[in-house]
Enzyme design. Structure first.
Site, PDB file in Angstrom:
ATOM      1  CB  THR A   1      34.981  35.602  74.408  1.00 23.35           C
ATOM      2  OG1 THR A   1      33.597  35.355  73.579  1.00 23.35           O
ATOM      3  CG2 THR A   1      35.457  36.245  74.516  1.00 23.35           C
TER       4      THR A   1
ATOM      5  CE  LYS B   1      33.397  36.183  70.906  1.00 25.31           C
ATOM      6  NZ  LYS B   1      32.176  36.138  70.192  1.00 25.31           N
TER       7      LYS B   1
ATOM      8  CE  LYS C   1      35.187  38.666  78.794  1.00 25.36           C
ATOM      9  NZ  LYS C   1      34.682  38.240  78.286  1.00 25.36           N
TER      10      LYS C   1
HETATM   11  P1  NAP Z   1      26.000  36.849  81.480  1.00 24.44           P
HETATM   12  O1  NAP Z   1      24.922  37.202  80.861  1.00 24.44           O
HETATM   13  O2  NAP Z   1      26.464  38.345  82.319  1.00 24.44           O
HETATM   14  O3  NAP Z   1      25.857  35.797  81.975  1.00 24.44           O
HETATM   15  C1  NAP Z   1      27.499  35.318  82.218  1.00 24.44           C
HETATM   16  C2  NAP Z   1      27.343  34.246  83.469  1.00 24.44           C
HETATM   17  O4  NAP Z   1      28.572  33.260  83.006  1.00 24.44           O
HETATM   18  C3  NAP Z   1      26.081  33.767  84.021  1.00 24.44           C
HETATM   19  O5  NAP Z   1      25.422  32.794  84.054  1.00 24.44           O
HETATM   20  C4  NAP Z   1      26.872  34.130  85.159  1.00 24.44           C
HETATM   21  O6  NAP Z   1      26.415  33.589  87.097  1.00 24.44           O
HETATM   22  C5  NAP Z   1      27.700  32.705  85.427  1.00 24.44           C
HETATM   23  N1  NAP Z   1      29.247  32.818  85.746  1.00 24.44           N
HETATM   24  C6  NAP Z   1      29.734  34.091  85.766  1.00 24.44           C
HETATM   25  N2  NAP Z   1      30.761  34.434  86.150  1.00 24.44           N
HETATM   26  C7  NAP Z   1      30.738  33.167  87.200  1.00 24.44           C
HETATM   27  C8  NAP Z   1      31.499  32.460  88.393  1.00 24.44           C
HETATM   28  N3  NAP Z   1      32.625  32.962  88.703  1.00 24.44           N
HETATM   29  N4  NAP Z   1      31.123  31.012  88.823  1.00 24.44           N
HETATM   30  C9  NAP Z   1      29.968  30.435  87.728  1.00 24.44           C
HETATM   31  N5  NAP Z   1      29.062  30.960  86.997  1.00 24.44           N
HETATM   32  C10 NAP Z   1      30.094  32.635  86.550  1.00 24.44           C
HETATM   33  O7  NAP Z   1      26.817  36.935  79.949  1.00 24.44           O
HETATM   34  P2  NAP Z   1      26.702  36.451  78.288  1.00 24.44           P
HETATM   35  O8  NAP Z   1      26.858  37.858  77.457  1.00 24.44           O
HETATM   36  O9  NAP Z   1      26.129  35.947  78.663  1.00 24.44           O
HETATM   37  O10 NAP Z   1      28.265  36.210  77.860  1.00 24.44           O
HETATM   38  C11 NAP Z   1      28.707  35.070  78.209  1.00 24.44           C
HETATM   39  C12 NAP Z   1      30.311  34.774  77.846  1.00 24.44           C
HETATM   40  O11 NAP Z   1      29.687  34.614  75.766  1.00 24.44           O
HETATM   41  C13 NAP Z   1      31.060  36.147  77.631  1.00 24.44           C
HETATM   42  O12 NAP Z   1      32.289  35.451  77.643  1.00 24.44           O
HETATM   43  C14 NAP Z   1      30.897  36.759  76.870  1.00 24.44           C
HETATM   44  O13 NAP Z   1      32.484  37.061  76.090  1.00 24.44           O
HETATM   45  C15 NAP Z   1      30.662  35.731  75.455  1.00 24.44           C
HETATM   46  N6  NAP Z   1      29.743  36.105  74.506  1.00 24.44           N
HETATM   47  C16 NAP Z   1      28.758  37.548  74.965  1.00 24.44           C
HETATM   48  C17 NAP Z   1      27.331  37.645  73.444  1.00 24.44           C
HETATM   49  C18 NAP Z   1      27.128  38.032  74.175  1.00 24.44           C
HETATM   50  O14 NAP Z   1      26.323  38.878  72.978  1.00 24.44           O
HETATM   51  N7  NAP Z   1      25.977  38.630  74.539  1.00 24.44           N
HETATM   52  C19 NAP Z   1      28.304  37.342  72.666  1.00 24.44           C
HETATM   53  C20 NAP Z   1      29.795  36.243  72.210  1.00 24.44           C
HETATM   54  C21 NAP Z   1      29.835  35.949  73.840  1.00 24.44           C
HETATM   55  P3  NAP Z   1      24.659  34.382  87.443  1.00 24.44           P
HETATM   56  O15 NAP Z   1      23.699  34.103  87.159  1.00 24.44           O
HETATM   57  O16 NAP Z   1      25.569  33.677  89.347  1.00 24.44           O
HETATM   58  O17 NAP Z   1      25.952  35.573  87.299  1.00 24.44           O
END
Ligand code: NAP
Length: 288
Positions: free
Chosen positions: A97, A172, A240
């Site tokens: 997102t 979104k 964010k």
């Molecule tokens: P998360 O568990 O915090 O995972 C984030 C992922 O991004 C991890 O694999 C992290 O790697 C990687 N990452 C972050 N910064 C990076 C960088 N600079 N370079 C390379 N890799 C990087 O987050 P999430 O909940 O999966 O969410 C991911 C996305 O989906 C976000 O944009 C969020 O807004 C969106 N989203 C989330 C949900 C939800 O319910 N969780 C629902 C819809 C959409 P590391 O393992 O090294 O930290």
């Protein structure tokens, strides 16, 4: 492009790991990469796919690259890192997102290598990612969506093309404003119920069956009333997203008062160290 596709997944966090697993089940996942290497190593072993040494190497191994990382700067860093591995005809699909402008910038970087880009943010939470029942809102060319549809279908119950690149993220943002309002309504109402000494499990059950029933009440109500705020969707990530919404609203001359209030309250919770909790931790500020 071959059918089935060879897909590579970058960003194996709370969402990405489940999304990659669902693609793997269909036999279309060839490789994964994650910044924290052992996460990718473990998942690659579990799924029997390649653990790429870099985003660019992953791109050389697949037809379609899928990304799901935290925020705007992270996405652009990943897109820059993978782009040397892109070839004309390849498609990069981003499920993070981010702002509409960031999606357009990513499309430009990918386009400079002759490849195509779709912004394809998701909704449905970690549960939706796990069960392959996400809603995916897509921006980009219809022909590109058709090429990657067999991969997206492994993760989603609903896929909607919204228009040109950026329109997936614009949709979104609508979703995130709704989530803020629903979080406000559910946490405030349950706190009101608690203050009256009602049995909240019963409140949730009966209210869910009527006009006020909703996903957040069903999925997060029973845990938030017990003070359990395990993500789920990290509060800092929704913070964010709401900043992105407010920036967009400013350009449209819209005040979005509920979004603004939620952003301020999330800010307070983050200062208190609750940024990694689920967004239902908003209840901390509402409960009596
Ligand atoms: P998360 O568990 O915090 O995972 C984030 C992922 O991004 C991890 O694999 C992290 O790697 C990687 N990452 C972050 N910064 C990076 C960088 N600079 N370079 C390379 N890799 C990087 O987050 P999430 O909940 O999966 O969410 C991911 C996305 O989906 C976000 O944009 C969020 O807004 C969106 N989203 C989330 C949900 C939800 O319910 N969780 C629902 C819809 C959409 P590391 O393992 O090294 O930290």
């Amino acid at each position: 492009m071959n059918s089935p596709l060879n897909a590579g997944f970058i960003g194996l966090g709370a969402m990405g790991a489940y999304m990659a697993r669902n693609i793997a089940q269909s036999g279309q996942l060839a490789a994964v990469w994650n910044r924290t290497g052992h996460v990718a190593q473990n998942l690659a072993r579990e799924l029997g796919v390649a653990n790429a040494t870099s985003p660019a190497e992953l791109a050389t191994q697949v037809d379609v690259v899928l990304t799901c990382v935290s925020a705007d700067a992270d996405l652009l860093a990943v897109i820059e890192a993978l782009s040397p591995g892109l070839k004309p005809g390849m498609i990069v699909v981003d499920h993070s997102t981010v702002a509409t402008d960031t999606a357009r910038q990513a499309a430009k970087i990918v386009g400079a290598r002759g490849a195509e880009f779709l912004d394809a943010p998701v909704s449905g939470g970690v549960e939706g990612a796990k069960n392959g029942k996400l809603a995916i809102m897509v921006g980009g060319a219809a022909a590109n969506l058709e090429k990657v549809r067999p991969v997206l279908e492994t993760m989603a119950s609903h896929i909607m093309l919204m228009g040109e690149v950026g329109s997936g993220q614009a949709t979104k943002a609508v979703n995130q404003i709704l989530c803020a309002g629903i979080n406000q309504a559910v946490t405030e109402a349950l706190a009101f119920g608690a203050a009256q000494g009602l049995e909240l499990d019963k409140v949730i059950e009966v209210v869910s069956a009527g006009a006020a029933g909703n996903w957040f009440l069903d999925e997060r109500g029973p845990t938030l009333i017990r003070g359990t705020f395990t993500p789920g969707f990290k509060l800092a990530l929704h913070h964010k997203d709401l900043n992105i919404c407010l920036e967009m609203a400013q350009k449209l001359g819209m005040p979005l008062p509920v979004t603004r209030m939620t952003l301020e309250e999330y800010g307070k919770l983050m200062e208190l160290g609750h940024g990694d909790e689920d967004i239902s931790a908003l209840y901390r500020l509402k409960r009596p």
